[in-house]
Design a protein around this motif. Structure first.
Motif, mmCIF file in Angstrom:
data_model
loop_
_atom_site.group_PDB
_atom_site.id
_atom_site.type_symbol
_atom_site.label_atom_id
_atom_site.label_comp_id
_atom_site.label_asym_id
_atom_site.label_seq_id
_atom_site.Cartn_x
_atom_site.Cartn_y
_atom_site.Cartn_z
ATOM 1 N N SER A 79 46.048 7.854 6.501
ATOM 2 C CA SER A 79 46.294 6.465 7.149
ATOM 3 C C SER A 79 47.690 6.270 6.828
ATOM 4 O O SER A 79 48.722 5.799 7.760
ATOM 5 N N GLN A 80 48.324 6.558 5.543
ATOM 6 C CA GLN A 80 49.612 6.357 5.003
ATOM 7 C C GLN A 80 49.943 5.066 5.610
ATOM 8 O O GLN A 80 51.016 4.660 5.928
ATOM 9 N N ALA A 81 49.219 4.315 5.184
ATOM 10 C CA ALA A 81 49.152 2.715 5.496
ATOM 11 C C ALA A 81 50.205 2.174 4.982
ATOM 12 O O ALA A 81 50.369 2.327 3.308
ATOM 13 N N LYS A 120 45.918 -0.734 9.772
ATOM 14 C CA LYS A 120 46.503 0.494 10.481
ATOM 15 C C LYS A 120 48.146 0.467 10.466
ATOM 16 O O LYS A 120 48.851 0.400 11.415
ATOM 17 N N LYS A 168 50.546 1.910 10.343
ATOM 18 C CA LYS A 168 51.522 3.248 10.232
ATOM 19 C C LYS A 168 52.937 3.087 10.289
ATOM 20 O O LYS A 168 53.701 2.147 11.007
ATOM 21 N N GLN A 210 55.205 4.636 11.841
ATOM 22 C CA GLN A 210 55.688 4.665 13.527
ATOM 23 C C GLN A 210 55.605 3.233 14.126
ATOM 24 O O GLN A 210 56.778 2.934 14.929
#
Ligand code: ADP
Ligand code: MG
Length: 339
Positions: free
Chosen positions: A23-25, A45, A47, A49
């Motif tokens: 997830s790198q949330a 979510k 992210k 990006q």
């Protein structure tokens, strides 16, 4: 180590890896843009990006609409006042069109041509000052939204009188917040809070389906101190108040929202006006308009608009609320007036 214990420990590490790497949330991200602190909170979510896309879009809007950025569309329009029409980006055209709509609707209380007044008072700079009456009288004829000419086909904007100047500070943040919400919905992020210096959009709903709770700033206290909360779903909450930008001179406070009629900071007993609506650009324009119009007129306007509602905070610490607002008072220095 028993087989079961080994399996549990193994599973724990697998889960840890999955939650951190997949997830790198990011819980929330703040950046300075549009002359304020912008905080985006993407739930579930978040992210990197998506955060980048949102902040890039906010900066793109700022670079087109800020009158303080050399070469921005707004800057080019102002430099061509009284000379020629200027071709602008669709974003800018849309915002100016909407600004003129609210100028008309508010009887000129909201006026995107307040630029010369904003410069004269120089609020927000290092040296704001109270101008003389002669100076104010000189710029007042330049504050006239009816002297803005738009051309739909060519997407050009023309300020008809030399010396006129646009200022989109009362509406651009709302537009940027709507654009941020559009990215969030496009990315199918289930819930998020957008906060562009107090211009708030609540996207989606909480997992337990309860309403979002949005704090209403105490206009007399430090940032983050609330007089109460509004509970909303899929709405924007925008406040214009005396506290956002101001300076003191001779023991008096002068804030940054001007009456285009007399050239002074609007003074009609209000400390703040909050608008709850579906689109943040509308709420932004309306909260500024409402603050200048004053309670009686603003209330009539808001009640004529589908999906809009208002919270007005007065100098005597009373609060008036239009219909359909789920407001919970939390500061007992203030009181809700019933009429
Ligand atoms: P904030 O930007 O503090 O959230 P507003 O949305 O009310 O609050 O915008 C205030 C800004 O709008 C001022 O700093 C100025 O640039 C501009 N402005 C001031 N008075 C008016 C007005 N009567 N109509 C339109 N814009 C205004
Ligand atoms: Mg506004």
């Amino acid at each position: 180590m028993s087989r079961n214990l080994f399996f549990s420990v193994f599973l724990f590490f697998v889960l840890l890896c999955v939650t951190t790497s997949c997830s790198q949330a990011i819980a929330s991200q703040s950046e300075f843009a549009l002359a304020t602190v912008c905080t985006i909170t993407l739930y579930d979510k978040g992210k990197p990006q998506v955060y980048r896309d949102i902040f890039n879009r906010i900066r793109e809007i700022e670079n087109r609409m800020s009158v303080h950025i050399q070469g921005s569309d707004a800057d080019r329009i102002n430099k061509s006042a009284g000379i020629e029409a200027v071709k602008v980006h669709d974003d800018v055209f849309e915002v100016i069109e909407r600004a003129l709509y609210y100028a008309e609707m508010s009887g000129g209380a909201f006026d995107p041509t307040v630029g010369p007044l904003v410069s004269l008072w120089d609020i927000g700079s290092e040296q704001p000052r109270v101008p003389s009456q002669t100076e104010i009288d000189q710029v007042l004829p330049l504050i006239d939204w009816q002297q803005v000419e738009l051309n739909q086909e060519s997407k050009t904007v023309f300020l008809k009188k030399p010396g006129m100047a646009l200022d989109l500070g009362a509406i651009a943040k709302g537009y940027a917040a709507d654009e941020a919400a559009a990215i969030i919905r496009q990315e199918r992020i289930p819930r998020a809070i957008i906060d562009l210096g107090g211009n708030i959009v609540a996207v989606g709903e909480k997992p337990d389906k309860t309403l979002w709770r949005i704090g209403i700033q105490n206009p007399l206290d430090i940032r983050g101190a609330h007089i109460g909360i509004v509970q909303v779903r899929e709405k924007t909450v925008v406040t214009s108040g005396v506290y956002e930008r101001f300076f003191e001179a001779d023991g008096k406070q002068y804030h940054h929202i001007f009456s285009p009629f007399d050239g002074y900071p609007a003074a009609n007993g209000l400390l703040s006006a909050t608008i709850i609506a579906d689109a943040s650009m509308d709420a932004d324009a309306l909260s500024t308009a409402a603050f200048v119009m004053g309670y009686e007129k603003a209330r009539l306007l808001i009640e004529s608009l589908e999906g809009a509602a208002g919270i007005f905070v007065f100098e005597d610490l009373s609060i008036c609320i239009t219909r359909d607002v789920d407001f919970i008072l939390s500061d007992d220095d203030f009181w809700v007036a019933v009429d």
